[in-house]
Every structure is written in structure tokens, then in C-alpha cells.
Design an enzyme around this catalytic site. Structure first.
Site, PDB file in Angstrom:
ATOM      1  N   GLY C 148      25.370 -28.920  -9.598  1.00 46.07           N
ATOM      2  CA  GLY C 148      26.585 -29.378  -8.955  1.00 46.07           C
ATOM      3  C   GLY C 148      27.425 -30.194  -9.922  1.00 46.07           C
ATOM      4  CB  CYS C 149      31.023 -31.012  -9.893  1.00 45.49           C
ATOM      5  SG  CYS C 149      31.226 -31.400  -8.143  1.00 45.49           S
TER       6      CYS C 149
END
Lengths: 343, 343, 343, 343
Positions: C148-149
Site C-alpha cells: 500500500g501507499c
């Protein structure tokens, strides 16, 4: 205290109306309706209202509306035209911020809105609520059709020239830019920050619903039918409209600055700027003022007018309150004297 | 590898030029000058260049410039006109992104820029670097004057209509909006985020320095003198120009869409959109493309053209690289095929 | 040319993946699927792709996917976990940009995502695609779960400190800000420009789905279970994440700058800034780089790390391409060497 | 009417003060000074004031200041400390919005501001103007030092926890974000729209001038010296501060929501949100309110407080008016009851 109601206050014109009316010294907001938010506190939907009201959204069929002195419609088009007759019958005065009664001709309305008008008989009776044009008629009106945002800026900009007969009736052009709030408080992809920021584009070039309203108004000002080329654009900002208008002068000798200064000298909400200064949407943000500038570039034939308003204030809810003040015999600026914020 | 230099790369056109040239497969950036940043690494001023270059700003009097095959000026006006003669004498080809050589008439230049031209004899020899107009002349040029940003969008938008003689030569109007990068990388209050955001306003209505350049170009396209009413606006965004153009059709029967489609059919960087679609500055961001749309609203007399470019790419540095490719006999799109970012 | 497919390319990670893959010299995008856009040209949905591809969205059940060498999932969670097994069985390698295979424990996944995992047996086999941690495992993987970011920024920021055992394992705090593209390309009111601009707020403070992923990763780096207080915020911009991390130094004498410089010395996409400089989301925009800075304010016990990435590039699609390059034995930076745009 | 003057009203706190004071029912703005704008109408510099005032900037040495009942300093630091003694001697009460009298210890002031304090004897006499802490002292003060913007948000956020002794005194962290107006109305490159938009970054991590002020205030609240790790960030918006605060609970059983609700129950300008809701800078824009939320994520040891204010209102000019109301014995909310704008 005058008792007012608002139908459909879940959008941006609704919350702008609440911002102005909740602090207005002469009115009391009695009822605010919403079919979708029925039963919810207003400040739960709009946290900026926390501490300013205890009101709860009620059903649009609420009988409390009939007990109001005046009711605002802050709804999409196609709602007011169904409910207004009943309110008028009950003696309630109405200010409609939607498009339902802006066109005198219900046939023309049908063409642009794609459905029959539900109360066509009222169209010719509704007073077009642009105070700078219709002040006297607004005072006695039972139904006021509040102008659209673009039409307000375009008409105020062209008015002195048309009234003075200073320009040819064709070609007339309006290149306008609006902030994204003009698209409403709805979850549409083109209005996302990720789509609308860093973006400037025209839309509705082939035909925008504000066109017939503007042409109707300009025609009345000119005393003859008028055709306008109207190109709206979407600008990456929240609020504001700038209208840049082009017309051909009949005679180059006319002093346009003097013409505008004189024409709007007494208007509380039209501010003609000194020569060489330009209006800015920022300068009229959250304010009911329209700023105007007029220029004749290079002393040639084309006159350029720029007009800035806040689309939600002078272009909608502020103008509605201005009309209400006139209808109620109050000072026209009552509740509208706020200073715009910098920055 | 072709050896290139850049004079004055501390502004936005400079860093955009670096973005494109540092990844260009056929050139090598040898020298980058700046009087104020002399001795400093480029990536210290522009952290986006970290990892992409080890270059250091050098003094503008650096002899390394004379060893380049081609030198770009990414300076304000008034710099190139003093230094170009020496470079040309040394056999260095020059692409000037500033305004110094855009006007054929040095007298006219003096009027608009408020000072005498320092090398007036070169004005008539410089090739105006709009490839869609001057491709062949650019190929053999020793001095190319890169068009301004507004002039690029306005000329590309009007060109098919003027070349076809489809519109009257007056009135012509251009209502244009530019992002704030057009004002340069300088600490000026009107360009602050706190002043320029939530703001849309016209400027230079009485006369903008791009006007004579545009009128010169449109006149050449039309084969007769042309007057334009040109109103630039500042939009609250970083990059991009949208030009909205108005002209009067001589005959309503002309198929403008077909005219535009045919005119630009072979152009690598002009993209005529399908009927009904509108260009958006976002769609051409950081890209050398010009998007065009043409509409005749309501089938009346007025034709509306909208043109979107990135003011720093097709409006400046991308166009300069395109010209360079032509001058060097490279494929015209070399190094310019990047895809715009979404969002 | 390696044949790749993309499932679900109608969102922002999808179009970012297309931006990178369509210009990648070693791959050919064969098939792009979308249930909702089936049959539509990609460049009709994303006008930035005009001129760069002729591809048309196909149905997700297309057999062409099975003919690809490698398939990307750019879908919301809950899609990949149903389709991946079939692709793996057909010998297709998979890079999943969604959350479906990021947690080793399918039970934990179920708790946070509110439904059973559809292919729990694969969770432990999927390789967590953070190259700076798992480069060797990625090279041989058939299924890569792209981080994920937020987890990318937080793990890269804490990693040198945890690996060196320089900080206490509690308390650890991460105060992070993300651009609005992190909320996806969906018509949601909170993501409107009119709601998200001029707004900065925390969200998911009580529990964000990236928390277990980050804690899993930090625990592996620390060699012991780790608890993190993670507060994400929404910032009024398109792209970018800045993570501001706090930890307690075991000993004040450690030279954190030297530690970071050495730790990331060889990493192509981690850029440790010189002491005193700060990362900026703008500097890594549309770029696969992570910028890092480490500071010990006032020489006290608390160390502050700041990490900037582009949430759609190093935080999603760029990292996926980096993983793909590793899986294919290509140079890790292939197709990822673009320079960020200024401004 | 109370006669007030403003020294240095050419910046954002100055024009915000004018916005509030020009509509305040109990005061009359008599004199506004500026060395650089001396002789110019206020509304020429700030077009938002057109129609609201006829005032002209006068010289800072104007004797009219001495005829005021109360004078505000809206100047950079280093101005008030030179002029305040004379005003106090003349019996004029002073509210200083700058940093000159915020620190009790003039030595500490000198360390952070890099010059000797010009009126060190007054430092200990100045009343720190945070009404929620010092209401009674403000009422009788002749010199009020208005708190900084970050210090206001951070102190209001930590106060209930520190007063109740509910958290450990270390570590305490504050991760804060501010809009660009915090950098003032000056032509600085980092504040350009082209530099600050699409940008989120930390600054002053090694030491920000608001740190000693915050630590002084937190120490008074805690009754013991306090060290804070303070990381300010710049967010791409005009106005607003969000402070995200982290502390370690002594006991997990404390009901933080109830603690905050009770603590601020009577405060007119502190709004503790219901559990699960988060403050937003947009909700307090142009408003004097501080919105607070408290969360204990996952029921662990760390408590997270978020506090939103408008940096120019509750963080500067609104708070100054609130202090003025207290000093004058007026209702504390007088002139400050405006509703924030949506959108």
C-alpha cells in the site's frame, strides 16, 4: 420576525442561504426541508453550522411550510414548479432559486429542460428577481424567480451598454468562467479535486441552459431580440464567476467608463472599478457584490466588459436575500454587509 | 550527440527544457548558465533533477557556449538580443525562447518593450518557430524565435479558418486563460498561492505584449492586416493555457469540423478532438500537444474554437525542442512522446 | 516483448500503470479489462492517452489474459483473490496492486476487510513487493502483493532505524498526509474539489486498513512485534504522500544521517537528502523515488523521519513496474527514469 | 465607541483584523498605520474593503495612535517591542499580535530571534492572551501578547490532558500543518502558487520559533518543564492549521472524550466534536472556533488529539478581538459570531 422556510437546503445554495439567514436580524428560519436528510440535524450535515442552529431537516410535505411568511426553494429545477402553486394559494410568498420560473415562455422552458412545465400559467406572473432591473416589481411580488449565476453577471455587464444603445446587437459574446460549486454538491467524477484541479475547459459550448434566460433578459434591456454566443468554462476553484463580454461600439467616441459609473451610481451591490483595475472573483467571494470593469482596448471598435460575482451569493442565495429584503420593505443590504475574506 | 547549452535556466521554461533535454536521446546538455546561481548544482536549485544530472550552473560568459552546436535562451526579454550576434558569428545555432526576435519590425518591438532593440538587423532574419506554419524555414534556420505561449494557442486555433478564408477578418476575439507559471518563477505577491488561488481575473486588457506578435502571425495567415481583441486571464493552476476564440463565418454552410480535421491531419502535435468534445489544460499537461475543438453554437454565424496547450511545453520549451529536432533533421517527436499524467 | 495484461484499469492506479507500461521498452500491453467500460477505447475514458494507444477495454473474463506472461490487478480489494488462482494455474505471473495478498494471515485480513478471504492458501506464498526489503524473493515470485501507499512510505522511513536497533519499539508514531487521488476515481462527495480543497483533516484515526500491513512489515524489520500509532490525513492536492515518523532513540550518540546514507546507498529509488533539507511531495510527483530526511530536533531523544513518495507511483504503479522489472530480470529502473515536472 | 488603532495592517493578520473590527458594533477604527503604504487608501491595497471603509494608511509616528483607547500591533516581530513602552506610558492599552512579548524570559527570546529584546522589562508583565487559560488576567491587562497560531492549537489540544495529569510529560509530539498564509503576504518564491500547490512538506524540524512559546505554555499547564517534538508542515491551502498531537496515557482507563467534553463545556470558542468525528480546517475557516477531537486508537497507550483552527482568526486576529472583548468588558463573542463559508 418574519418566518421563513427553505425547501431543499442540502446543496451549496441551501447552506449559503442558511449562512445569511441565520444571522439576518429580521427573519427567523422556521423550517428546512430535505427528503433525503429528514430527521437529521443541519449541523450534522454542515459542520460549519455547529453552534449556530439547533434546526433539524424535516419532510418537504411538512405543514410548517404553510405557516411561513416566505419560502425559498433551493432545489434542482423541476421541484418548485410542482409545489409553488399550493404555497401561493396559502398566501405564502416564494423565492425560487431554481430555473423553474425564469423563462416567461413555458414552451421554451420545455425545450431546454426536456419535460413539460408543471405550472405553466405561473411563468408569466413570476417576477425575474434581478433587483438592478426589476426592483419595483420585486417589492410587490408573490413569486420571484431568482436569476441564474451566469445570467446575473452577463446581464449586469451588458446592461449599461444596451440601455444606452451604445453597441450593436450583434455579435455579442460572453466568455465566462465558474468555480466548481456551480456543479452542485453531488458526487460526480468531473467535480472531483483530482479531475477539476489543474484543469480549465469550456463546456456546454453547443448550448447551455442559461442561454435562453440571458437572451430573454438582454432582449428586454435592448428592446429587441438579441443573440448571444455564450461559452462557459470550468475553473479550478470553489466559488466565483467571471464574465468577459465583447460587443461592437456604434461610435468610438462614447465614454464607457463614465457611462458605467453613472449607470450604477446608486446601486448598493454593483461596484464599477476605476479605469484600469480589473475585478477578481476573490474580491467578491462570499459577498453579494458584482464588480465591473469596462475597457476599449487600443481605442478600437470592440468594448470589453468584465464582471465578477460569487456564483453562490450574488449569483444565487445573496441575491435571493436581497430580493427578500425588497419584498419585505427592509433596507436592501440588511444581512448582506459582510466583508470578503483575504486571503 | 549534439552539444547544446542553455542560457538562463533558473526559471520555469529553463527547468522544463532541462526535463526534456536531459532525457533526449540525441543531445547532450553541455553547459547551463546563470548569473545568479553561478557555481551551484542544478539539482540544488531544482530538487526534481536529483539523480538525473551532475551539472553546475556556470557564468553566462562561459566560453563553453561557443563550443556548443546549439544554444537555447530561456531568459527574460532583453538578454538574447545582446548575446545572439556573437553566438551566430561563432557558428552556433540559436533557439530563443524569449520575445526578442518574435517581431519582424524592431520599431514595433521597441514600442511594446519600451527600449531600443539591441540587434535590430537580425529581426527580419530570425525564423518564427511555429512548426505548423514554418517547418521548412525552421529546418535551415540559424536563429529561431520561439513563439509565445498565448500566440501559439491563438494562431493554431485560428489558422484553419484564416487559411481557408472561412471567416471575416473582423471582429476576432480571443479570451484566454493561463496558469500562474506564465508569470515566471519570481517572488511577486500576485503569484502567491494566497493571492492567486480562488482567483480568476483578466489582466492586460488594455494591451498585452503578446498582442502584436499574434496580430503579425494572424496577418500572415490571412494575407491581410488583422486586428484582434485579446483578453488574457489568470487561472488558479500551475500550468496550461486555454484559448477561446470567436470569429464570424462568411457562410454558415462550411463544415468546420471537417476543415479542422483535414488541416491538421498530418500534424504530430495538433490533436483535433471529435465533435462535441472539449480540450482541457489537464489533458495536455507537461505534453507538447495542442488540443483543438471547433463549434458553431446554435448553427448561427459565430464560430467558437477552443485550444489547449501547456504554456511551458507546447507554449515554450517543448516547442523549442520540436524546433530543435527539425533543425537537426531528427524525427520531430523525438524526446517529446511523454504521456500526460492523470490525475 | 513481454506480454502483459491489466485487470481493472479504470482507476488512477490503472491509468498510472498505463502511462508507464505503454512507454516501457520491453513490454507490450496486450489486454486491458473493465467490466463497466467493456468495448470502449481507453483514450475515450482517459484523453491523456490519445495518440499513445489504440487499445479497447475488454471483458475481465477475456481468454487473452491467460496468454499474457504477466498480469497486473489494478482493482479494489476483493477482486484479485477470486481470479488469481486461475491465472497462476495457467502459468501467468501476477502482480496485485490491491490489498488482497498483503497480509500473511488471512484471518487478520478478514477482520479488517469484513469478509472471508477467497484464496487464503495463497496468502503465505505471495511475496510482499517492497524491493528494498524483498528484492531476491520478488525475482522468483509468481505472485507479488504490491505494498500500500502509506505502508511504503512508513516502512522505508523506519527501516534503517529498526534494522540497526537504534530506536525503542514503542512508542512509534506515523503522522501521514495523502493527496486526494488516494481515495480513488469515484464520485464521492468528500473528494469533490469543493469539499477537499482548503481542507486538511485526519481520518481513520481509530483504525485504518493499512495499519496491520504496516505493523506486519515493521515487525519483520524489527524482529519483534511492533505497535504503531498511525494517523493518516487528507491534504488538498492530487498526488503525494508525506509520512512524518517519530521514534525514541536508544542512545543519543547515533549518527542518524550517516546511518540512513549508508543504508540506502545502493538503492535506485530511495534518495536520502542532505542534512537540513526536507522532502516534498512535489519533488517526487509522478516519479518512483522515495525522498527521506532524518532529524534529531534539539539533540533530544526523539528522532523524526520524513518520507515523501507519489502515492500512485512509488506507492502503487511505479513500484509494481519496479517489481515487474525485477521479476523479468530487467534493469530495475527500466521505464521509470522520468524526471518529475516543475512546477 | 471604543477608539482603536492598528499598526502595520498591510499583511494578512492586519486585513483579517480589519475584517472583524470594521463590523464590530462597539469599536471604531480610528487609525491604521503603514510605513510603506502611508497615504494610500486601505481599499486600494485590499479591494475586499471597497465600500466598507474610507480610511487611509497613516505614518506609524502618527500622534493619533496616542488618542486611541487600544492599539493592535499586526507587525512582524521586532517592531512592537520598540513602540509599546511609549503607548503604555500614554495610557493606551496594547494587544500585540507579534512574537515580541510571548516569552516571559527576554534571554530566551534573544536566543530564538537573534537580537536583544528592546524592552525586556515588559516581558514578565505582558499577559499571554489565550483566553481559555488567562481570561481573568486578560481582563485587567494593559499589554496582551497574542499567542502564535501553532501554539494556540497545540496548547488547546494538550490542555485537558495536562491539567488532569492524564498523560506522561514525555514524549509529547505535535505534527502540525498550516496553510500558506502563515508565511505572510510577502513575495517569496516558496509561497508562490507554482511552488506551494501540489506540495506537502515539513519545515523547521530542527527548531521553529514557536517551540519555546509552546513549551512555556505546556509547562505552565503541567506544572513542570515539558519538552515537545514539534514538526510543522506547509499544506497547499490558504488558511488553517491542523495540529495532530500524541501523548502516552498514564492509565488506559481514563475516558478522554468525557474529560474533553467537561473541560471545554463552557468555552465559547472551543468545540469538542462527538466521538468519531474529526475537525477540518475548512469547518473553522474565517471563524474564531477551535475544533477538537480525542481518540485512543485500538485502546492502546497513545492518545491522539486533533485540533483545527484558522491560523489568521483563532490563531491571530480573531483571538486578538476575543482578548479585546474581555479587556473591554464586552461579551466575549461580540463581533466574532460569523458562520464559516461552505464551500
Amino acid at each position: 420576525m418574519v418566518k421563513v422556510g427553505i425547501i431543499g437546503a442540502t446543496g451549496y445554495t441551501g447552506v449559503e442561504l442558511l449562512r445569511l439567514l441565520l444571522k439576518h436580524p429580521d427573519v427567523s428560519v422556521q423550517v428546512v426541508t430535505s427528503r433525503t436528510e429528514n430527521g437529521r440535524r443541519l449541523d450534522a450535515l454542515f459542520p460549519t453550522l455547529r453552534g449556530h442552529t439547533e434546526l433539524v431537516f424535516t419532510d418537504p410535505d411538512s405543514p410548517d411550510l404553510l405557516a411561513c411568511d416566505l419560502v425559498f426553494f433551493a432545489t434542482p429545477h423541476n421541484v418548485a414548479m410542482r409545489s409553488v402553486p399550493q404555497l401561493l394559494d396559502a398566501g405564502v410568498r416564494v423565492i425560487d432559486l431554481s430555473a423553474d420560473y425564469r423563462l416567461l415562455d413555458p414552451e421554451l422552458w420545455s425545450q431546454w429542460y426536456g419535460e413539460p412545465h408543471a405550472s405553466p400559467g405561473l411563468c408569466a406572473n413570476a417576477v425575474y428577481g434581478l433587483p438592478e432591473v426589476n426592483r419595483a416589481a420585486i417589492a410587490g411580488a408573490s413569486l420571484v424567480a431568482c436569476p441564474g449565476c451566469y445570467p446575473t453577471a452577463v446581464q449586469l455587464g451588458f446592461m449599461p451598454l444596451l440601455k444606452a444603445g451604445a453597441v450593436e446587437l450583434q455579435p455579442l459574446m460572453a466568455s465566462c468562467a465558474s468555480g466548481v460549486s456551480g456543479a452542485g454538491r453531488q458526487g460526480k467524477i468531473p467535480s472531483l479535486l483530482t479531475e477539476a484541479s489543474e484543469s480549465f475547459r469550456a463546456y456546454g459550448v453547443g448550448g447551455h441552459r442559461h442561454l435562453p434566460e440571458i437572451e430573454q433578459g438582454l432582449g428586454q434591456l435592448a428592446g429587441a431580440p438579441v443573440q448571444l454566443t455564450f461559452v462557459p468554462h470550468l475553473a479550478p476553484m470553489n466559488r466565483g464567476i467571471l464574465a468577459t463580454l465583447f460587443a461592437q461600439l456604434k461610435e468610438q467616441t462614447v465614454d464607457c467608463q463614465a457611462l458605467f459609473d453613472a449607470y450604477y451610481d446608486e446601486e448598493p451591490f454593483v461596484d464599477v472599478l476605476p479605469a484600469g483595475e480589473q475585478p477578481d472573483t476573490r474580491y467578491v467571494r462570499c459577498n453579494n457584490r458584482c464588480q465591473l470593469s469596462v475597457t476599449v482596448p487600443q481605442g478600437r471598435n470592440t468594448v470589453v466588459v468584465t464582471a465578477a460575482i460569487d456564483n453562490l451569493t450574488k449569483g444565487a442565495s445573496g441575491q435571493a436575500v436581497q430580493a427578500m429584503n425588497i419584498m419585505l420593505g427592509l433596507p436592501e443590504s440588511r444581512g448582506l454587509e459582510l466583508i470578503s475574506v483575504t486571503p
